[in-house]
Design an enzyme around this catalytic site. Sequence first.
Site, PDB file in Angstrom:
ATOM      1  N   GLY A 138      50.634  35.596  48.114  1.00  0.00           N
ATOM      2  CA  GLY A 138      49.920  36.850  48.331  1.00  0.00           C
ATOM      3  C   GLY A 138      48.814  36.980  47.297  1.00  0.00           C
ATOM      4  O   GLY A 138      48.898  36.386  46.215  1.00  0.00           O
ATOM      5  N   GLN A 195      42.574  41.158  42.242  1.00  0.00           N
ATOM      6  CA  GLN A 195      42.931  39.960  41.465  1.00  0.00           C
ATOM      7  C   GLN A 195      41.781  38.960  41.397  1.00  0.00           C
ATOM      8  O   GLN A 195      41.837  38.013  40.617  1.00  0.00           O
ATOM      9  CB  GLN A 195      44.161  39.273  42.071  1.00  0.00           C
ATOM     10  CG  GLN A 195      45.458  40.052  41.861  1.00  0.00           C
ATOM     11  CD  GLN A 195      46.640  39.261  42.378  1.00  0.00           C
ATOM     12  OE1 GLN A 195      46.932  39.282  43.557  1.00  0.00           O
ATOM     13  NE2 GLN A 195      47.301  38.521  41.490  1.00  0.00           N
ATOM     14  N   CYS A 234      53.536  36.149  39.653  1.00  0.00           N
ATOM     15  CA  CYS A 234      52.250  36.723  40.015  1.00  0.00           C
ATOM     16  C   CYS A 234      51.126  35.807  39.535  1.00  0.00           C
ATOM     17  O   CYS A 234      51.160  35.330  38.400  1.00  0.00           O
ATOM     18  CB  CYS A 234      52.129  38.092  39.356  1.00  0.00           C
ATOM     19  SG  CYS A 234      50.571  38.908  39.702  1.00  0.00           S
ATOM     20  N   LEU A 235      50.126  35.578  40.356  1.00  0.00           N
ATOM     21  CA  LEU A 235      49.013  34.704  39.979  1.00  0.00           C
ATOM     22  C   LEU A 235      48.218  35.275  38.798  1.00  0.00           C
ATOM     23  O   LEU A 235      47.559  34.536  38.081  1.00  0.00           O
ATOM     24  CB  LEU A 235      48.087  34.472  41.177  1.00  0.00           C
ATOM     25  CG  LEU A 235      48.711  33.738  42.374  1.00  0.00           C
ATOM     26  CD1 LEU A 235      47.736  33.710  43.539  1.00  0.00           C
ATOM     27  CD2 LEU A 235      49.146  32.328  42.006  1.00  0.00           C
ATOM     28  N   HIS A 276      54.662  44.079  46.496  1.00  0.00           N
ATOM     29  CA  HIS A 276      54.016  43.531  45.282  1.00  0.00           C
ATOM     30  C   HIS A 276      52.489  43.660  45.391  1.00  0.00           C
ATOM     31  O   HIS A 276      51.828  44.087  44.444  1.00  0.00           O
ATOM     32  CB  HIS A 276      54.450  42.062  45.125  1.00  0.00           C
ATOM     33  CG  HIS A 276      53.850  41.333  43.968  1.00  0.00           C
ATOM     34  ND1 HIS A 276      54.606  40.857  42.911  1.00  0.00           N
ATOM     35  CD2 HIS A 276      52.567  40.975  43.696  1.00  0.00           C
ATOM     36  CE1 HIS A 276      53.796  40.252  42.043  1.00  0.00           C
ATOM     37  NE2 HIS A 276      52.558  40.301  42.496  1.00  0.00           N
ATOM     38  N   GLU A 277      51.952  43.299  46.557  1.00  0.00           N
ATOM     39  CA  GLU A 277      50.485  43.334  46.729  1.00  0.00           C
ATOM     40  C   GLU A 277      49.957  44.762  46.794  1.00  0.00           C
ATOM     41  O   GLU A 277      48.898  45.063  46.231  1.00  0.00           O
ATOM     42  CB  GLU A 277      50.067  42.558  47.983  1.00  0.00           C
ATOM     43  CG  GLU A 277      50.454  41.078  47.993  1.00  0.00           C
ATOM     44  CD  GLU A 277      50.081  40.322  46.734  1.00  0.00           C
ATOM     45  OE1 GLU A 277      49.033  40.633  46.128  1.00  0.00           O
ATOM     46  OE2 GLU A 277      50.850  39.433  46.326  1.00  0.00           O
ATOM     47  N   HIS A 289      49.585  46.029  43.459  1.00  0.00           N
ATOM     48  CA  HIS A 289      48.332  45.561  42.839  1.00  0.00           C
ATOM     49  C   HIS A 289      47.176  46.485  43.211  1.00  0.00           C
ATOM     50  O   HIS A 289      46.375  46.876  42.362  1.00  0.00           O
ATOM     51  CB  HIS A 289      47.954  44.154  43.335  1.00  0.00           C
ATOM     52  CG  HIS A 289      48.550  43.036  42.536  1.00  0.00           C
ATOM     53  ND1 HIS A 289      48.395  42.922  41.178  1.00  0.00           N
ATOM     54  CD2 HIS A 289      49.282  41.958  42.921  1.00  0.00           C
ATOM     55  CE1 HIS A 289      49.017  41.820  40.760  1.00  0.00           C
ATOM     56  NE2 HIS A 289      49.568  41.215  41.792  1.00  0.00           N
TER      57      HIS A 289
HETATM   58 NI    NI Z   1      50.740  39.517  41.856  1.00  0.00          NI
END
Ligand code: NI
Length: 194
Positions: A46, A51, A96-97, A138-139, A142
């Site tokens: 995701g 991000q 998480c990226l 999660h997204e 963000h």
């Molecule tokens: Ni993340």
Amino acid sequence: MSVLPIYTYNQPVLKRRTERVELMTEELDAFIDDMHETMQNAKGIGLAANQVGVSKAITVIDISDVEEEEEFEPITLINPVIEKFSDEETEYDEGCLSLPELTGLVNRPEKVTVRYFDREMQEQLIEAEGLLARVMQHEIDHLNGIYFFERMTPVRRAKAHAMIKRIQRGLIETEYPIKPYKPATGKSKKARHS
Ligand code: NI
């Protein structure tokens, strides 16, 4: 299409609530292609627009690399809002990226109902459970400026503290391009003993 650098903790754009998208444009459509490519390149499941430094309420999800999810088709959610959460919660080890090398157990509702717009700006309603419901939450967090570690219990969060600080200082290595808050200078101070 191009791979965009992923902003890591504690880039200010990640703490800002993103803006709603009112109109799909060619430029935005091309950006969504870049988001999909960036997610794929980073082997993520995701990615939220902030991000990659764009404060708009857009997220892309692709869980098809995960076992038993091979049939999943990548999706784009624009202006997603969670309308319903299940009472039942589950625990899952999230990553998480934007927080490379950090993982941690997070409790979240097992099922959610999400209203969103697709790439054609058609309104959609989806009932998701399991991993998809997890990634969506999660997204969407963000997009509202919330990191997954903020959902961890205080004890787990305290354990994660040192790693979070390392990420903030850019002292991490990734296999995808990143834009750290404070890029590591390469100069490391010698330890002092006293
Ligand atoms: Ni993340």
